[in-house]
Design an enzyme around this catalytic site. Structure first.
Site, mmCIF file in Angstrom:
data_model
loop_
_atom_site.group_PDB
_atom_site.id
_atom_site.type_symbol
_atom_site.label_atom_id
_atom_site.label_comp_id
_atom_site.label_asym_id
_atom_site.label_seq_id
_atom_site.Cartn_x
_atom_site.Cartn_y
_atom_site.Cartn_z
ATOM 1 C CD GLU A 54 19.583 -4.024 28.660
ATOM 2 O OE1 GLU A 54 19.297 -4.714 28.002
ATOM 3 O OE2 GLU A 54 20.413 -3.685 29.179
ATOM 4 C CE LYS B 21 25.483 -10.956 24.628
ATOM 5 N NZ LYS B 21 24.321 -10.615 25.648
ATOM 6 N NE ARG C 38 26.114 -6.780 21.188
ATOM 7 C CZ ARG C 38 24.742 -7.698 21.033
ATOM 8 N NH1 ARG C 38 23.742 -6.639 21.087
ATOM 9 N NH2 ARG C 38 24.733 -8.788 21.156
HETATM 10 N N1 PLP Z 1 19.862 -7.048 26.805
HETATM 11 C C1 PLP Z 1 20.294 -7.842 27.433
HETATM 12 C C2 PLP Z 1 20.742 -7.569 28.863
HETATM 13 C C3 PLP Z 1 20.837 -8.937 26.652
HETATM 14 O O1 PLP Z 1 21.548 -9.996 27.603
HETATM 15 C C4 PLP Z 1 20.690 -9.391 25.180
HETATM 16 C C5 PLP Z 1 20.875 -10.583 24.793
HETATM 17 O O2 PLP Z 1 22.054 -10.468 24.001
HETATM 18 C C6 PLP Z 1 19.931 -8.083 24.821
HETATM 19 C C7 PLP Z 1 19.551 -7.110 25.584
HETATM 20 C C8 PLP Z 1 19.305 -8.689 23.205
HETATM 21 O O3 PLP Z 1 20.431 -8.274 22.342
HETATM 22 P P1 PLP Z 1 20.430 -8.920 21.113
HETATM 23 O O4 PLP Z 1 19.209 -8.957 20.329
HETATM 24 O O5 PLP Z 1 21.581 -8.312 20.490
HETATM 25 O O6 PLP Z 1 20.801 -10.377 21.519
HETATM 26 C C1 COI Z 2 21.621 -13.563 23.993
HETATM 27 O O1 COI Z 2 20.423 -13.298 23.783
HETATM 28 O O2 COI Z 2 22.631 -13.827 23.260
HETATM 29 C C2 COI Z 2 22.063 -13.316 25.425
HETATM 30 O O3 COI Z 2 23.477 -13.097 25.545
HETATM 31 C C3 COI Z 2 21.164 -13.500 26.409
HETATM 32 C C4 COI Z 2 21.848 -14.270 27.470
HETATM 33 C C5 COI Z 2 21.723 -15.891 27.314
HETATM 34 C C6 COI Z 2 22.781 -13.733 28.159
#
Ligand code: PLP
Ligand code: COI
Length: 340
Positions: free
Chosen positions: A219, A183, A81
């Protein structure tokens, strides 16, 4: 060495640990890659990460198992990612294999800070890629820094697994063809104001709607959304090009189907139809699985399972995911990366 930390009391807060990985990029190459001490570094005032948001980050965790081993959950997915985010912002890629090695080395070096099994805490790992060097026009940076730092953390939402109310926002976190699926810091800078409003009113977080029509749930500020449909028990999560492709979400889509035998769907979740769900939650690395008690949307309120109790399917999903992450339940092939 043992460290003096009250593991049960940890929230989600910065802590300076002894070591972090750093790598520097210039003239087409990564150089000076290795562990460094000290949280600070000097960068040019002309750095594009400061002016134009040319930066991307990741978030993942290391877990200590019952036998004392340390393991990472799907670190290859975070690596990929970050490659995708880097491409979107015209930054050099930090290769997947190097990323995995950098994370392992950082965790190993700070191993004393990986919380003990059973404490409910974990080591949060933050990889970061930033544009640096002298620049003033809106163009890609001449130099980059990749770093990986980490710290022990407890629950992201103050209530942990206790349900919390969430609220929809009139603001958007990302544009339809913008950077929502990457991200990158810019998505989060714009979310600070709606986040502050929501927290001040006692909500756990903001529910963002689709930026084009404001009719569908996209989301959560820091996590993806899911709902469990009444009667069918279907696990449903929004599909949109402007949300973050959450690694937790794809893991739960798989586990819900393959381990819990539920029907699953990535599709439209109309905000006016939220009462189709018996349970709802936020899912992500930091959020893990955080149940939503209700969502306030203008003058409407949608209530889910309970204001105080965790719904039964949410609890099963949580047990399966967290069981895998802490090594108590066998993981699907390729999901776990031991840190030797
Ligand atoms: N959506 C947002 C905006 C986030 O900041 C996060 C955190 O990383 C997620 C979703 C969840 O992603 P992941 O499951 O890869 O941590
Ligand atoms: C995560 O879940 O890793 C995130 O990045 C969420 C937040 C702390 C920005």
């Amino acid at each position: 060495m043992s460290v003096n930390i009250d593991w049960d009391q940890l929230g989600f807060a910065y802590m300076e640990l002894p070591y972090r990985w750093r790598a520097y990029w210039k003239d087409g190459e990564w150089y000076k890659e290795g562990l460094e001490e000290g949280k600070k570094f000097l960068i040019s005032e002309g750095s594009t990460s400061l002016h134009y948001g040319q930066e991307a980050f990741e978030g993942l965790k290391a877990y200590r198992t019952k036998t004392g081993q340390i393991q990472l959950f799907r670190v290859d997915q975070n690596a990929q990612r970050l490659v995708n985010s880097a491409k979107r912002l015209l930054m050099p890629e930090y290769p997947v294999e190097k990323f995995i090695e950098a994370v392992k080395k950082t965790v190993q070096a700070n191993a004393d800070y990986v919380p003990p099994y059973g404490s409910g805490a974990s080591l949060y790992i933050r990889p970061l890629l930033i544009g640096v060097g002298d620049n003033i026009g809106v163009s890609p940076a001449p130099e980059y820094i990749f770093t990986v730092f980490c710290m022990p953390v407890g629950p992201y939402y103050r209530n942990g697994l206790a349900p919390m109310p969430f609220v929809t926002s009139k603001y958007d976190r990302a544009a339809p063809f913008g950077t929502g699926a990457s991200k990158v810091g810019g998505n989060y800078g714009g979310s600070l104001l709606p986040g502050q409003h929501a927290h001040a009113e006692g909500y756990g977080d903001v529910v963002y709607l689709d930026p084009a029509t404001h009719t569908k749930v996209e989301e959560i500020g820091s996590a993806n959304f899911y709902g469990i449909e009444k009667e069918t028990n279907k696990f449903i999560t929004p599909k949109s090009p402007s949300i973050l492709p959450s690694i937790t979400k794809y893991s739960l889509l798989y586990l819900a189907k393959e381990r819990l035998g539920l029907e699953v769907e990535e599709g439209d979740v109309y905000v006016d139809e939220l009462d189709r769900f018996a349970e709802a939650g936020a899912m992500g690395t930091a959020a893990v699985i955080s149940p939503i008690s209700r969502i306030d949307h203008g003058d409407k309120t949608f209530y889910f399972y309970s204001e105080t109790e965790v719904g039964p399917i949410t609890q099963c999903l949580y047990n399966e995911l967290v069981g895998i992450q802490y090594g108590d339940i066998e993981a699907p092939e390729g999901w776990i990366f031991p840190v030797e």
